[in-house]
Design an enzyme around this catalytic site. Sequence first.
Site, PDB file in Angstrom:
ATOM      1  CG  ASP A 153       2.884  -5.737   0.724  1.00  0.00           C
ATOM      2  OD1 ASP A 153       1.725  -6.170   0.700  1.00  0.00           O
ATOM      3  OD2 ASP A 153       3.292  -4.918   1.569  1.00  0.00           O
ATOM      4  CG  HIS A 183      -0.900  -4.615   2.687  1.00  0.00           C
ATOM      5  ND1 HIS A 183       0.477  -4.742   2.681  1.00  0.00           N
ATOM      6  CD2 HIS A 183      -1.227  -4.222   3.949  1.00  0.00           C
ATOM      7  CE1 HIS A 183       0.950  -4.437   3.886  1.00  0.00           C
ATOM      8  NE2 HIS A 183      -0.063  -4.107   4.669  1.00  0.00           N
ATOM      9  CB  SER A 186       1.568  -2.124   6.522  1.00  0.00           C
ATOM     10  OG  SER A 186       1.674  -3.451   6.938  1.00  0.00           O
TER      11      SER A 186
END
Length: 716
Positions: A125, A195, A503
């Site tokens: 990620d 994220h 996600s």
Amino acid sequence: MQSYVVYLGAHSHGPAVSSVDLNRVTQYHHEFLGSFLGSNENPEDAIFYSYTRHINGFAAKLDDAVAAEIAKHPKVVSVFLSKENKLHTTHSWEFLGLEQNGRIPPNSIWEKARYGEDVVIGNIDTGVWPESKSFSDEGFGPIPSKWKGICQNDKDSRFHCNRKLIGARYFNQDYAVHKGPLNSSFYSPRDINGHGTHTLSTAGGNFVAGASVFGFGKGTAKGGSPKARVAAYKVCWEGLGGCYDCDIIAAFDMAIHDGVDVLSVSLGVKRPTFFGDGVAIGSFHAVQHGIVVVCSAGNKGPADSTVENVAPDSLSEKGLPSDKLFPFISAEDAKLANASIENAFECKKGTLDPKKVKGKILVCLDVNTSSVDKGLQAALAGAVGVVLINIQDFGYDRTADPHVLPASAISFNDGDSLLGYVNSTKHPVGFITRPTTEFGAKPSPFMAAFSSKGPNHITPEILKPDITAPGENIIAAYTEAESPTNLNEDKHRIPFNSISGTSMSCPHISGIAGLLKTLHPDWSPAAIQSAIMTTATTLDNNKQQILNASFAEATPFSYGAGHVQPNLAMDPGLVYDLTVNDYLNFLCALGYNKNVISLFSTNCSYTCPKNAISLVNFNYPAITVPKLSGSITVTRRVKNVGSPGTYQARVKTPEGVSVTIAPKSLKFINVGEEKSFKVIIKAKNASVTKDYAFGELIWSDEKQHRVRSPIVVKAV
């Protein structure tokens, strides 16, 4: 020149590989590429990754013509242009039944699986914010001896790992090829985006009491496997992207070497083939080594084949005074003279007239630009609040965003009513209250409009997505290098943030996979996947079929096998297992020749079966027949992983077909015992459907096990 992946399959060297072996592989890659280059070209200058450990191949800057020539070589599986991939919790675990009112019930998988103790969850990620309390190692013992990873902090001395966050690496070579020379900030696994920190903490974050976003959703944050060890592999470098194939494959290769048990991958892009997809290639090699790989489906819904709460929502810190009414204005009526009505209605930058907006509640259409940016533009124009109206395709689906001013997000239908009031009233007024946190909302779950849908565009015989899990308004750890809105003008820094997307669903499954890996260390990745899929539910908390964002019944193309039920997944009774040969048979069925498959596999003795293999017979926990003509017989194989028992078959038949199971009963005595059965599907001439129809097969021992598989059929 462009960056290409030259994929050569798998390495033949075993796990006890030496540095000499690795150097020999790199030398071979240089020699191989050199045989295609001119005398003035140096292969060492062209190759920027040599995949030496488990995945065999290299990444290089190549002319298109050279890449085309390399692709013809018999020892090459595939050559493909490296493309950019895009990025796709305080109370969600209670929603999934792992806790009740802050207490852990004795039947919780958390108790049974020791909270995922010492399983290693890797995350590919945007990196990680190591200072987050979600990665505190308080209460953790020594790092497991199997771990071979490192904390790559040679260029960032402030970055530290510990006994919880046991590893971190970064991969930026391909990003540099695309973007040019990089500054020092690109040489660290530190998460600047947020994220990666959010997804990793959702999968395996430690317990953090008192977590909230601006006081909303207050509770104890934790991941699915809160006692797991975690590792971050940074491959994404900007906004919602900057994740290139060559970097992703390098991350997979190193994660396999390091010793992860689960890999969570919340990124991707739609590809035409498996061998032209860095995530697919990396996933296959990881699964070969017993690693469970969980990937997100993408956020391109609600359109078909994009699988890659009704209450007004927002996360505004403040509301407007309830004892005072403020005038409404539609953004269409608040435009600057040189702005288009369309752009102004969407509240885009530079379209709003402050003279018209100041002191009013602005009404905008929520499309194209981010919701928080619309709120920012409203605030900059002097609005006291903003109302964001959903587009029609997104129905009643709303996400809660951390706005910079009082805000409310409403459905398309409610927006239509509001605009009717605003446009028909001489002095329309209103106010926005501060939001509240709502628990036990009904119906839930329902499918978010953004969630990508099936059918599978490469192999429609394999149902995708597999499963659904919480993914909307998920609170988890966040970077403190960035504001929660990701807007430069927003100076807030918060340790937890609420984000929505597949996600966020992905790491929920990754955390559950970690628990199952702890509880059943001998289970294969396919067995864990099967346990999760066959115990899922298609009912919401009203005991009705799960709905989509428009409140119509959703289908397996939205939720796969259904909504995950972790406590049932730990004892599924039967599983649909897969071996490496099953995956190789799958590739044979796709038409790959034996030479290519021999390169792809470490099993040197494997050859494709003489009889043609049908993709519908891939031993998946779902049955999908996309081109039914007359009748078809589908074969499946189940393995007993529970107590002895006799299972009876029950079928909910898809419209327009008949379904027969043979045999209708399966008796198991021993753990590990496997039995096969056939599913005969026939089209009914009079009522055959030309669209997809859905049903289900359930194997039940009439005690505690109910092994459910979707049936998806489309007649030719």
